[in-house]
Design an enzyme around this catalytic site. Structure first.
Site, PDB file in Angstrom:
ATOM      1  N   PHE A 211     -21.303 -24.786 -10.075  1.00  0.00           N
ATOM      2  CA  PHE A 211     -21.584 -26.187  -9.769  1.00  0.00           C
ATOM      3  C   PHE A 211     -22.591 -26.246  -8.602  1.00  0.00           C
ATOM      4  O   PHE A 211     -22.494 -25.464  -7.660  1.00  0.00           O
ATOM      5  CB  PHE A 211     -20.269 -26.879  -9.391  1.00  0.00           C
ATOM      6  CG  PHE A 211     -20.391 -28.354  -9.233  1.00  0.00           C
ATOM      7  CD1 PHE A 211     -20.421 -29.188 -10.345  1.00  0.00           C
ATOM      8  CD2 PHE A 211     -20.472 -28.925  -7.975  1.00  0.00           C
ATOM      9  CE1 PHE A 211     -20.525 -30.558 -10.199  1.00  0.00           C
ATOM     10  CE2 PHE A 211     -20.582 -30.299  -7.826  1.00  0.00           C
ATOM     11  CZ  PHE A 211     -20.610 -31.118  -8.940  1.00  0.00           C
TER      12      PHE A 211
ATOM     13  N   ASP B  80     -13.129 -22.423  -6.765  1.00  0.00           N
ATOM     14  CA  ASP B  80     -13.288 -23.867  -6.851  1.00  0.00           C
ATOM     15  C   ASP B  80     -12.484 -24.336  -8.071  1.00  0.00           C
ATOM     16  O   ASP B  80     -12.779 -23.943  -9.203  1.00  0.00           O
ATOM     17  CB  ASP B  80     -14.773 -24.234  -6.982  1.00  0.00           C
ATOM     18  CG  ASP B  80     -15.003 -25.738  -6.853  1.00  0.00           C
ATOM     19  OD1 ASP B  80     -14.095 -26.512  -7.233  1.00  0.00           O
ATOM     20  OD2 ASP B  80     -16.080 -26.138  -6.388  1.00  0.00           O
TER      21      ASP B  80
ATOM     22  N   TYR C 297     -10.116 -36.261  -7.514  1.00  0.00           N
ATOM     23  CA  TYR C 297     -10.481 -37.506  -8.204  1.00  0.00           C
ATOM     24  C   TYR C 297     -10.821 -37.295  -9.671  1.00  0.00           C
ATOM     25  O   TYR C 297     -11.199 -38.231 -10.357  1.00  0.00           O
ATOM     26  CB  TYR C 297     -11.640 -38.211  -7.480  1.00  0.00           C
ATOM     27  CG  TYR C 297     -12.862 -37.344  -7.218  1.00  0.00           C
ATOM     28  CD1 TYR C 297     -13.758 -37.060  -8.231  1.00  0.00           C
ATOM     29  CD2 TYR C 297     -13.096 -36.815  -5.960  1.00  0.00           C
ATOM     30  CE1 TYR C 297     -14.870 -36.262  -7.993  1.00  0.00           C
ATOM     31  CE2 TYR C 297     -14.201 -36.024  -5.703  1.00  0.00           C
ATOM     32  CZ  TYR C 297     -15.082 -35.751  -6.719  1.00  0.00           C
ATOM     33  OH  TYR C 297     -16.175 -34.956  -6.480  1.00  0.00           O
ATOM     34  N   LYS C 298     -10.702 -36.048 -10.154  1.00  0.00           N
ATOM     35  CA  LYS C 298     -11.006 -35.778 -11.562  1.00  0.00           C
ATOM     36  C   LYS C 298      -9.714 -35.894 -12.371  1.00  0.00           C
ATOM     37  O   LYS C 298      -9.208 -36.997 -12.546  1.00  0.00           O
ATOM     38  CB  LYS C 298     -11.703 -34.431 -11.671  1.00  0.00           C
ATOM     39  CG  LYS C 298     -13.079 -34.492 -10.984  1.00  0.00           C
ATOM     40  CD  LYS C 298     -13.831 -33.196 -10.925  1.00  0.00           C
ATOM     41  CE  LYS C 298     -15.202 -33.457 -10.309  1.00  0.00           C
ATOM     42  NZ  LYS C 298     -15.914 -32.239  -9.938  1.00  0.00           N
TER      43      LYS C 298
ATOM     44  N   ARG D  92     -21.268 -33.858 -22.430  1.00  0.00           N
ATOM     45  CA  ARG D  92     -19.995 -33.277 -21.992  1.00  0.00           C
ATOM     46  C   ARG D  92     -18.878 -34.279 -22.251  1.00  0.00           C
ATOM     47  O   ARG D  92     -18.955 -35.420 -21.828  1.00  0.00           O
ATOM     48  CB  ARG D  92     -20.072 -32.921 -20.506  1.00  0.00           C
ATOM     49  CG  ARG D  92     -18.899 -32.126 -20.034  1.00  0.00           C
ATOM     50  CD  ARG D  92     -19.057 -31.715 -18.590  1.00  0.00           C
ATOM     51  NE  ARG D  92     -18.993 -32.871 -17.706  1.00  0.00           N
ATOM     52  CZ  ARG D  92     -18.926 -32.786 -16.372  1.00  0.00           C
ATOM     53  NH1 ARG D  92     -18.954 -31.606 -15.786  1.00  0.00           N
ATOM     54  NH2 ARG D  92     -18.861 -33.873 -15.639  1.00  0.00           N
TER      55      ARG D  92
END
Ligand SMILES: *Cc1c(COP(=O)(O)O)cnc(C)c1O
Length: 429
Positions: A137, A214, A239-240, A389
């Site tokens: 990322f 991560d 928050y995902k 995605r």
């Protein structure tokens, strides 16, 4: 239970009725109404970027504002100051497979990554190499680039296949006696490729290096067993798949045995041994709290309470089983409907080798993504260079949502509805 769903997905004929039957058999189906569906026609397949709002959250936050802040004022800090640890312990026990006192909430994932990577590098001063996945990322790559530059270290970037993820043999070949730290995502942000955490930790330990994981795309979607898999350090978003709300504080994990040997670079007063003694010099507290920095954002922390209630009630193993089945349905329908229209699966084919999201490749992915959002009521992500995605979230996405979203996608592309949109990208994709 959910295992029973999987063979059914494998034998799927592709009819809408079959998708409805999967929902009828889904033991987690009842959770959907615990989330806000402000637009009932919207098919939201972006739970891996920003999870939906739980119904209980608005009142919980309003109460913290009115009572905690409005009435309690500064007295509320007597309780609030414990929240990082309390919520960290809940995450440790139910989501991350860690022990009490090993997980804290603090800052953003980016800042935590910097703090823990810095501390890890200080522990290995004679080793001069940092290793990272070339396709990690962006923030992980940028933070490690910055650390390498500040400290004059070598940054070794391991090439990886952007659809299949990192090849363990390549990774092994990149580690040597000079490697201080390896920074890796557990679930790759684009393809969803799932790394073998235990194997990587063993490989790094044999080379004498530390690993910083991560877990942003793992937490709440796939079981994580930090202790059992011998992990040293980890960070991740809330928050995902954890539905903590935009900008909710991130978590950090430091294995108990390492905690006192590490010093983080941001010497803030929340990491100080006797915080309100306000002494002249920084002396880090013995516990994990030494990795805290400054005043925690309570208004952004509050939504994590109702959010974690839901994840704990569902259980990550059940969320994983359903997430896997949703992914299998999406992959199966892609094969049947979308491959003939020029799409290709850009994620590992084996559902055990990917997290909860999957990615489809198409030369016109950007315009298809825009047209889906603007005219077809489907929200998913575009990712460079040519990928769509799809991130169903087992807590609230139905099988019929996946079916309908892919059905709308095939209709859109067959009609060429995307071709009237411009090629220019938006600021946020
Ligand atoms: C979403 C995500 C982040 C985000 O970091 P922030 O500091 O919250 O912006 C970091 N790493 C990975 C792997 C992610 O998927």
């Amino acid at each position: 239970m959910t295992d029973g769903l999987l063979p059914a997905v494998g034998r799927f004929e592709g009819t809408r009725e079959e998708a409805l039957r999967l929902d009828a058999d889904d033991p987690l189906a009842y959770l959907r109404e615990r989330f806000v569906h402000a637009d009932p026609d919207l098919l939201y397949l972006d739970g891996n970027s920003l999870g939906r709002l739980p119904v209980a959250t608005a009142d919980f936050v309003a109460d913290l504002v009115r009572e905690g802040w409005g009435r309690g004022l500064i007295r509320s800090w007597a309780d609030w100051i414990e929240w990082s640890r309390r919520l960290g312990d809940r995450l440790a026990a139910h989501v991350l497979g860690a022990g009490p006192g090993e997980v804290a909430l603090s800052d953003s994932t980016t800042v935590n990554l910097y703090k823990l990577a810095s501390a890890a590098l200080d522990l290995k001063p004679h080793r001069r190499t940092l290793v990272i996945d070339a396709d990690d990322f962006p923030t992980d790559r940028y933070v490690t680039q910055g650390l390498a530059r500040q400290r004059g270290l070598t940054l070794r970037t391991v090439a990886s296949d952007i659809d299949r993820g990192l090849d363990p043999d390549r990774l092994r070949a990149a580690l040597d006696g000079d490697t201080a730290l390896l920074v890796l995502s557990h679930v790759a942000y684009r393809s969803g490729a799932l790394a073998d955490m235990a194997a990587v930790n063993t490989m790094a330990r044999e080379a004498g290096a530390l690993v910083l994981w991560d877990l942003s795309h793992s937490a709440g979607a796939v079981p994580v067993r930090l202790a059992e898999d011998g992990a040293d350090l980890a960070v991740g978003c809330t928050y995902k798949y954890l539905n903590g709300g935009p900008g909710a504080p991130a978590f950090l994990y430091v294995r108990e045995a390492l905690q006192r040997r590490l010093r983080q670079p941001i010497q803030g007063w929340f990491g100080q041994r006797d915080q309100f003694g306000m002494g002249p010099d920084f002396e880090p507290v013995e516990s994990l709290d030494r990795f805290l920095t400054g005043t925690p954002p309570m208004l952004s922390t509050a939504p994590l309470v109702p959010a974690l209630d839901l994840v704990e009630e569902a259980g990550v193993d059940r969320l994983r089983a359903k997430g896997r089945a949703l992914g299998q349905l999406a992959a199966g329908l892609t094969d049947r409907w979308l491959v003939p229209l020029g799409f290709r699966l850009a994620s590992p084919e084996d559902p055990d080798r990917r997290g909860s999201h999957l990615t489809l490749r198409h030369p016109d992915a950007w315009r298809i993504c825009r047209a889906l959002a603007e005219d077809f009521g489907v929200v998913c992500d575009y990712r460079e260079p040519d990928r769509l995605r799809i991130g169903p979230s087992a807590a609230y996405t139905r099988f019929i949502d996946v079916w309908d979203a892919l059905d709308r996608t095939r209709r859109l592309v067959a009609e060429g509805a995307h071709t009237r949109l411009p090629h220019e990208k938006a600021r946020i994709t």
